[in-house]
Design a protein around this motif. Structure first.
Motif, PDB file in Angstrom:
ATOM      1  N   MET A   1      -2.038 -12.860   3.510  1.00  0.00           N
ATOM      2  CA  MET A   1      -2.006 -12.161   2.222  1.00  0.00           C
ATOM      3  C   MET A   1      -0.723 -12.487   1.455  1.00  0.00           C
ATOM      4  O   MET A   1       0.359 -12.572   2.033  1.00  0.00           O
ATOM      5  N   ALA A   2      -0.852 -12.625   0.148  1.00  0.00           N
ATOM      6  CA  ALA A   2       0.309 -12.875  -0.704  1.00  0.00           C
ATOM      7  C   ALA A   2       1.178 -11.631  -0.807  1.00  0.00           C
ATOM      8  O   ALA A   2       0.690 -10.506  -0.618  1.00  0.00           O
ATOM      9  N   PRO A   3       2.471 -11.783  -1.110  1.00  0.00           N
ATOM     10  CA  PRO A   3       3.340 -10.620  -1.298  1.00  0.00           C
ATOM     11  C   PRO A   3       2.748  -9.641  -2.304  1.00  0.00           C
ATOM     12  O   PRO A   3       2.316 -10.033  -3.387  1.00  0.00           O
ATOM     13  N   GLY A   4       2.731  -8.364  -1.942  1.00  0.00           N
ATOM     14  CA  GLY A   4       2.141  -7.337  -2.793  1.00  0.00           C
ATOM     15  C   GLY A   4       0.689  -7.054  -2.460  1.00  0.00           C
ATOM     16  O   GLY A   4       0.135  -6.052  -2.907  1.00  0.00           O
TER      17      GLY A   4
ATOM     18  N   GLN B   1       7.627  -0.288   0.027  1.00  0.00           N
ATOM     19  CA  GLN B   1       7.442  -1.325  -0.989  1.00  0.00           C
ATOM     20  C   GLN B   1       8.543  -1.305  -2.062  1.00  0.00           C
ATOM     21  O   GLN B   1       8.642  -2.225  -2.873  1.00  0.00           O
ATOM     22  N   VAL B   2       9.353  -0.254  -2.075  1.00  0.00           N
ATOM     23  CA  VAL B   2      10.436  -0.146  -3.053  1.00  0.00           C
ATOM     24  C   VAL B   2      11.781  -0.335  -2.358  1.00  0.00           C
ATOM     25  O   VAL B   2      12.489  -1.313  -2.579  1.00  0.00           O
ATOM     26  N   VAL B   3      12.138   0.617  -1.507  1.00  0.00           N
ATOM     27  CA  VAL B   3      13.369   0.508  -0.731  1.00  0.00           C
ATOM     28  C   VAL B   3      12.986   0.568   0.743  1.00  0.00           C
ATOM     29  O   VAL B   3      12.641   1.629   1.250  1.00  0.00           O
ATOM     30  N   PRO B   4      12.990  -0.555   1.448  1.00  0.00           N
ATOM     31  CA  PRO B   4      12.573  -0.553   2.851  1.00  0.00           C
ATOM     32  C   PRO B   4      13.608   0.128   3.739  1.00  0.00           C
ATOM     33  O   PRO B   4      14.723   0.437   3.308  1.00  0.00           O
TER      34      PRO B   4
END
Length: 466
Positions: free
Chosen positions: A323-326, A113-116
């Motif tokens: 689902m929405a992003p996040g 979720q931060v650096v894929p």
């Protein structure tokens, strides 16, 4: 209890007919006693770990290879449990270990979720290709089977705008509160921890023992629509294509096909919980493939990553994108080391022909169990069932009453442990022994385990007759 566990007189198989891995000889220093004892570790564990975390065997692992395990006292065991269905490719498969170590040389965690990172995408693409059905698919990666099931429900609710979920008697879906609500067995999982989430409903599962036919089960589902679960408010029906904790009972193909038709009729999503049955255990990548049914969502875990903690949800792209992003994710979800291990485990299943191996192994297990039952415990092996190498033997007191015999099952497992074989029970009454031996196990190792199993059955019968 450790004093009763003796070193097996049997030697490791030097030549394996169908084993891609070489069995470890007992002179390997890693298998030798290291000064610790099982009894000491049990005492320390009792003081440090809550009693709710139960362990089936009173031994502590020191080393494992393919389908063999050694404890801290140097005792050798043949492993017919496989970490509860996690090790279809065996303990420490060379490809899996190599891939995990190679990934660790680059990075072990960034949080997708931060650096894929690439391994997540590589694995998602592979799973999308393996899953049944022609529709475009997408995959979410998480860490545990229960987490995968919870996310599948969440996705289904978002995609349909409905709250309801229908599960089945005997199904097992996890130990979190939502998954416990879907799990169809009280003891030990649901005991004393309710209330459970609303809008979770239970439908009957076909049972020869209870005289519940497929038609009875489907009638029960339709009655549920009339009494408690308005179909227009049901988001998903979730089912294990082969019950796991519930007794290794395959869903009749006719029922699975009818469930697909019912879901299509009412706009309900069908979720196949393949956490235990997936990745070759039944002779296909996913157990639901035997029925010809294509589910909307599939939950996966256990043997996907060859022993590393990894789980996921595979589903139709349009459903997965609800689902929405996040809205999806988790700090550790799709850990890069576990993803690398999973890609290697899948490659091993493909390269070593483990799907065909599972089918052949299952045929052997069923035939040998029938022979053992007739020879060592007539009228006690009430049912021998399963798909591929996902096989169980159910014990009863006698064929006339077909009364479940959990005590006999416990004695068989205890006698097997004393002789160097790891077994685990299952079933609503705890009276079945399930087999989860690695698919990479050699014919010699499997036969050695079956010989110990027969000795254990005979010993349990003799103990009962005293």
């Amino acid at each position: 209890m450790s004093s009763t566990v003796k070193k097996s007189p049997r030697k490791s198989a030097a030549k394996a007919k169908a084993a891609p891995q070489i069995s470890v000889v007992e002179t390997n220093p890693a298998t030798q006693p290291d000064g610790q004892t099982n009894a000491d570790l049990i005492a320390r564990r009792d003081a440090a770990v809550p009693r709710g975390v139960a362990s089936a065997a009173p031994i502590y692992a020191k080393y494992a290879e393919n389908a063999e395990l050694w404890d801290v006292e140097g005792n050798r065991y043949i492993d017919f449990v496989g970490g509860i269905g996690v090790l279809n490719t065996g303990h420490r498969h060379p490809k899996v270990v190599e891939a995990a170590k190679a990934q660790e040389d680059h990075y072990t965690h960034t949080s997708f979720q931060v650096v894929p990172y690439g391994p997540y995408v590589d694995l998602a693409e592979k799973l999308n290709a393996l899953a049944p059905g022609d529709a475009p698919k997408k995959t979410l990666l998480v860490t545990t089977g229960a987490e995968a099931v919870e996310n599948a429900v969440k996705i289904a609710r978002a995609a349909t705008g409905r709250p309801g979920v229908i599960a089945f008697t005997g199904g097992y879906h996890g130990r979190t509160l939502l998954t416990l609500g879907m799990t169809g067995k009280v003891t030990p999982y649901k005991k004393d921890v309710g209330p459970f989430p609303a809008d979770v409903f239970r439908a009957p599962f076909p049972s020869v023992r209870d005289g519940i036919t497929v038609q009875d089960a489907l009638t029960g589902l339709k009655n549920l629509f009339l009494t408690d679960a308005q179909p227009e408010r049901v988001a998903a029906i979730i089912i294990e294509p082969v019950l796991g904790e519930g007794g290794y009972t395959p869903v009749p193909f006719e029922m699975m096909q009818e469930l697909r038709a019912i879901c299509d009729q009412h706009g309900i999503l069908l979720i196949a919980d393949e956490v235990q049955a997936g990745f070759g255990r039944t002779g296909t990548w996913f157990a639901i493939e035997h029925s010809g049914v294509v589910p909307d969502l599939i939950t996966v875990a256990k043997s996907m990553a060859g022993g590393y903690p990894l789980a996921g949800v595979i589903g139709r792209a349009d459903v997965m994108d609800a689902m929405a992003p996040g809205g999806l994710g988790g700090t550790y979800g799709g850990n890069p080391v576990a993803c690398a291990a999973a890609l290697a485990a899948i490659e091993a299943i493909e390269d070593e022909g483990l799907l065909a191996r599972s089918t052949a192994m299952g045929d052997t297990l069923k035939a040998r169990f029938a022979e053992i039952g007739e020879r060592s415990a007539p009228f006690r092996f009430w049912d021998i069932r399963g798909l591929g190498a996902m096989v169980a033997v159910e014990f009863v007191t006698d064929f006339d009453s077909a009364k479940p015999d959990a005590d006999f099952t416990k004695r068989v497992i205890a006698h097997a442990l004393k002789r160097g074989l790891l077994l685990l029970s299952c079933g609503m009454y705890g009276n079945a022994v399930r087999v989860m031996v690695p698919l990479t196990a050699s014919d010699a190792i499997v036969e050695e385990g079956l010989a110990i199993f027969e000795e254990a059955v005979a010993a349990a019968v003799a103990e009962e007759q005293k």
